[in-house]
Scaffold this active site. Structure first.
Site, PDB file in Angstrom:
ATOM      1  N   ASP A   1       1.734  -3.664  -9.582  1.00 17.47           N
ATOM      2  CA  ASP A   1       1.506  -4.970 -10.205  1.00 17.47           C
ATOM      3  C   ASP A   1       2.050  -5.017 -11.628  1.00 17.47           C
ATOM      4  OD1 ASP A   1       0.121  -5.294  -7.873  1.00 17.47           O
ATOM      5  OD2 ASP A   1      -1.867  -5.416  -8.794  1.00 17.47           O
TER       6      ASP A   1
ATOM      7  N   SER B   1      -3.115 -11.647 -11.167  1.00 13.99           N
ATOM      8  CA  SER B   1      -3.489 -12.239 -12.457  1.00 13.99           C
ATOM      9  C   SER B   1      -4.033 -11.174 -13.394  1.00 13.99           C
ATOM     10  CB  SER B   1      -4.510 -13.361 -12.260  1.00 13.99           C
ATOM     11  OG  SER B   1      -5.750 -12.858 -11.805  1.00 13.99           O
ATOM     12  N   SER B   2      -4.671 -10.135 -12.837  1.00 16.21           N
ATOM     13  CA  SER B   2      -5.208  -9.099 -13.723  1.00 16.21           C
ATOM     14  C   SER B   2      -4.074  -8.360 -14.439  1.00 16.21           C
ATOM     15  CB  SER B   2      -6.104  -8.124 -12.960  1.00 16.21           C
ATOM     16  OG  SER B   2      -5.410  -7.459 -11.933  1.00 16.21           O
TER      17      SER B   2
ATOM     18  N   GLY C   1      -4.313 -12.070  -4.881  1.00 10.46           N
ATOM     19  CA  GLY C   1      -3.287 -11.051  -4.661  1.00 10.46           C
ATOM     20  C   GLY C   1      -1.983 -11.309  -5.382  1.00 10.46           C
TER      21      GLY C   1
ATOM     22  N   TYR D   1     -10.375  -1.243  -0.472  1.00  8.49           N
ATOM     23  CA  TYR D   1      -9.187  -0.633  -1.074  1.00  8.49           C
ATOM     24  C   TYR D   1      -9.394   0.868  -1.322  1.00  8.49           C
ATOM     25  CZ  TYR D   1      -5.054  -0.543  -4.076  1.00  8.49           C
ATOM     26  OH  TYR D   1      -3.828  -0.264  -4.617  1.00  8.49           O
TER      27      TYR D   1
ATOM     28  N   GLY E   1      -7.301 -13.790  -8.167  1.00  5.23           N
ATOM     29  CA  GLY E   1      -8.022 -13.200  -7.057  1.00  5.23           C
ATOM     30  C   GLY E   1      -7.425 -13.433  -5.682  1.00  5.23           C
TER      31      GLY E   1
ATOM     32  N   HIS F   1       0.828  -1.216   0.000  1.00 12.06           N
ATOM     33  CA  HIS F   1       0.000   0.000   0.000  1.00 12.06           C
ATOM     34  C   HIS F   1       0.861   1.265   0.000  1.00 12.06           C
ATOM     35  CE1 HIS F   1      -3.988  -1.763   0.191  1.00 12.06           C
ATOM     36  NE2 HIS F   1      -3.508  -2.678   1.006  1.00 12.06           N
ATOM     37  N   THR F   2       2.031   1.169  -0.588  1.00 10.51           N
ATOM     38  CA  THR F   2       2.876   2.351  -0.774  1.00 10.51           C
ATOM     39  C   THR F   2       2.783   2.876  -2.203  1.00 10.51           C
ATOM     40  OG1 THR F   2       4.685   0.854  -1.277  1.00 10.51           O
ATOM     41  CG2 THR F   2       4.609   1.734   0.962  1.00 10.51           C
ATOM     42  N   ASP F   3       2.275   2.049  -3.122  1.00 11.80           N
ATOM     43  CA  ASP F   3       2.383   2.428  -4.539  1.00 11.80           C
ATOM     44  C   ASP F   3       1.456   3.569  -4.914  1.00 11.80           C
ATOM     45  OD1 ASP F   3       0.137   0.776  -4.399  1.00 11.80           O
ATOM     46  OD2 ASP F   3       0.576  -0.293  -6.261  1.00 11.80           O
TER      47      ASP F   3
HETATM   48  P1  ADP Z   1      -5.597 -10.675  -8.899  1.00 11.73           P
HETATM   49  O1  ADP Z   1      -5.056  -9.676  -9.864  1.00 11.73           O
HETATM   50  O2  ADP Z   1      -5.048 -10.510  -7.530  1.00 11.73           O
HETATM   51  O3  ADP Z   1      -5.457 -12.081  -9.352  1.00 11.73           O
HETATM   52  P2  ADP Z   1      -8.025  -9.317  -9.566  1.00 11.73           P
HETATM   53  O4  ADP Z   1      -9.399  -9.353  -9.005  1.00 11.73           O
HETATM   54  O5  ADP Z   1      -7.333  -8.010  -9.667  1.00 11.73           O
HETATM   55  O6  ADP Z   1      -7.160 -10.389  -8.775  1.00 11.73           O
HETATM   56  O7  ADP Z   1      -8.058  -9.879 -11.073  1.00 11.73           O
HETATM   57  C1  ADP Z   1      -8.712 -11.108 -11.369  1.00 11.73           C
HETATM   58  C2  ADP Z   1      -9.485 -10.936 -12.672  1.00 11.73           C
HETATM   59  O8  ADP Z   1      -8.547 -10.916 -13.784  1.00 11.73           O
HETATM   60  C3  ADP Z   1     -10.417 -12.075 -12.970  1.00 11.73           C
HETATM   61  O9  ADP Z   1     -11.684 -11.868 -12.372  1.00 11.73           O
HETATM   62  C4  ADP Z   1     -10.509 -12.019 -14.500  1.00 11.73           C
HETATM   63  O10 ADP Z   1     -11.424 -11.017 -14.915  1.00 11.73           O
HETATM   64  C5  ADP Z   1      -9.120 -11.575 -14.906  1.00 11.73           C
HETATM   65  N1  ADP Z   1      -8.269 -12.730 -15.226  1.00 11.73           N
HETATM   66  C6  ADP Z   1      -7.136 -13.102 -14.613  1.00 11.73           C
HETATM   67  N2  ADP Z   1      -6.607 -14.213 -15.185  1.00 11.73           N
HETATM   68  C7  ADP Z   1      -7.437 -14.555 -16.199  1.00 11.73           C
HETATM   69  C8  ADP Z   1      -7.441 -15.612 -17.168  1.00 11.73           C
HETATM   70  N3  ADP Z   1      -6.489 -16.558 -17.183  1.00 11.73           N
HETATM   71  N4  ADP Z   1      -8.475 -15.644 -18.055  1.00 11.73           N
HETATM   72  C9  ADP Z   1      -9.445 -14.708 -18.019  1.00 11.73           C
HETATM   73  N5  ADP Z   1      -9.490 -13.706 -17.142  1.00 11.73           N
HETATM   74  C10 ADP Z   1      -8.503 -13.604 -16.220  1.00 11.73           C
HETATM   75 MG    MG Z   2      -5.313  -7.563  -9.773  1.00  9.21          MG
END
Ligand code: ADP
Ligand code: MG
Length: 367
Positions: A153, A108-109, A105, A202, A103, A18-20
């Site tokens: 990220d 993946s987004s 942390g 957040y 989801g 939470h510094t970014d």
């Molecule tokens: P985190 O980034 O911590 O994993 P987020 O809630 O920020 O969690 O992001 C997760 C979202 O990113 C998912 O709900 C989806 O919309 C998208 N996402 C991530 N990986 C994939 C994937 N392999 N295929 C489709 N959507 C994805």
């Molecule tokens: Mg994310």
């Protein structure tokens, strides 16, 4: 048909939580799991399927229209940002596959955004400076889900180098590699408590912190000395004062952790990790009882240092471990946690630092 492939890693943050979003310091590293995109170049649409999402994405290659929910929002937002930077609207038809859990942390987004960006740049034979792509993907995240998250990220996913952590200054994206001491591995354990960034506190935390920043006269928290805090927060309401104290002390802990790693002083790293977790629990208030417990259990079962990682409100914790003890520490921690919380499905995610996207896509992500 010409094919393109792209790959981008998830990330874990060693310290600097939470510094970014106030242009501070963090110490993330890229993981060896992430998101891959493979497709064929052509047409004027981006059409993607993902094994991890039921609904396919089909958007114009300039990102000019986006679905109202789902992962297509990220894809469309990245396409729109790259279009604004001059990418010709060349389409891609392909598939997304992921080795990264969503989801919890591990970003993946951001990995999805960066993989889409690399694929779209390759499809259009366009290169951009890596830091421009970091910023474009960060804007895309904001546009897609409306969360005012920081740049950590995307920067970690793009700029990390294999085998090292990344000391990142979020103000200007300047960065340097930080080698971890020999024989030390990073264990990531998901608490099984689902974290939903969009629905979490957040934005509330960002707002509460914002209410304290006027006392800094335009300085960023990373440039405030811990010794100044008492005077700066005198007379301030309790909540903004504690939010500011977390961010100022956390920036300080990032610098101290880099120095301690350089000196191979893991005892000091352990204290810094413990202080970081306590600050996130008591001052920033983003831990949950389950992540507090996991951090303690990791230490009890042989980790050298442990803390929560990521945005909080559930999600994952990390432990630094001797590499040859990682499996034993993970197993003992998971079984103790399972006794404490039998209804939660915790799991170990992984232990190795990977390469950032730029290291593998130097053709389109330039220095
Ligand atoms: P985190 O980034 O911590 O994993 P987020 O809630 O920020 O969690 O992001 C997760 C979202 O990113 C998912 O709900 C989806 O919309 C998208 N996402 C991530 N990986 C994939 C994937 N392999 N295929 C489709 N959507 C994805
Ligand atoms: Mg994310």
């Amino acid at each position: 048909m010409r094919r393109v492939t792209a790959w981008a890693p998830g990330r874990v943050n060693l310290i600097g939580e939470h510094t970014d979003h106030t242009d501070g310091l963090a110490l993330p590293m890229a993981l060896d799991v992430g998101v891959r995109l493979e497709g064929e170049v052509g047409g004027d649409r981006v059409q993607l399927r993902s094994a991890d999402a039921p609904v396919p994405v089909d958007i114009p290659a300039d990102g000019s229209s986006a679905p109202s929910d789902g992962w297509g929002r990220y894809v469309a937002a990245v396409a729109a940002e790259l279009h604004a930077l001059g990418r010709p609207p060349v389409g891609v038809v392909g598939t997304v596959s992921s080795t990264l859990p969503q989801g919890i942390g591990l970003s993946s987004s951001a990995a999805l955004e960066v993989a889409v960006a690399v694929a779209l740049l390759r499809a259009a034979d366009r290169a951009l400076p890596a830091v421009e792509v970091v910023r474009a993907c960060r804007r895309a995240e904001h546009a897609a889900v409306g969360v005012p998250s920081g740049v950590l990220d995307q920067a970690a996913s793009v700029l990390s180098r294999s085998g090292a952590a990344l000391l990142l200054d979020c103000a200007d994206l300047s960065h340097e590699d930080v080698a971890l001491p020999d024989g030390i591995a990073v264990l990531i354990i998901d608490s099984g408590v689902t974290r939903q960034l969009e629905g979490s506190g957040y934005a509330t935390r960002t707002r509460e912190l914002g209410a304290s920043l006027h006392v800094l006269d335009g300085r960023r928290p990373a440039d405030v000395a811990v010794a100044e805090l008492a005077a700066l927060t005198a007379g301030m309401d309790d909540v903004p004062a504690r939010r500011l104290r977390h961010v100022v002390t956390e920036n300080d802990r990032v610098r101290a952790t880099v120095a301690a790693f350089a000196a191979a002083d893991l005892g000091t790293v352990a204290t810094l990790f413990a202080d970081s977790h306590a600050s996130l629990r008591d001052d920033f208030e983003v831990t949950v009882p389950q992540t507090d417990r996991l951090v303690d259990l990791l230490k009890d079962n042989g980790a050298l240092a442990s803390r929560m990682t990521g945005g909080g409100f559930g999600g994952a914790v990390i432990g630094l471990v001797h590499a040859d003890e990682a499996d034993a520490v993970a197993e003992a921690t998971l079984s103790a946690y399972g006794r404490a919380y039998p209804d939660l499905r915790a799991r170990t995610v992984l232990t190795r630092p990977g390469a950032g996207a730029a290291e593998q896509a130097a053709d389109v992500l330039t220095p």
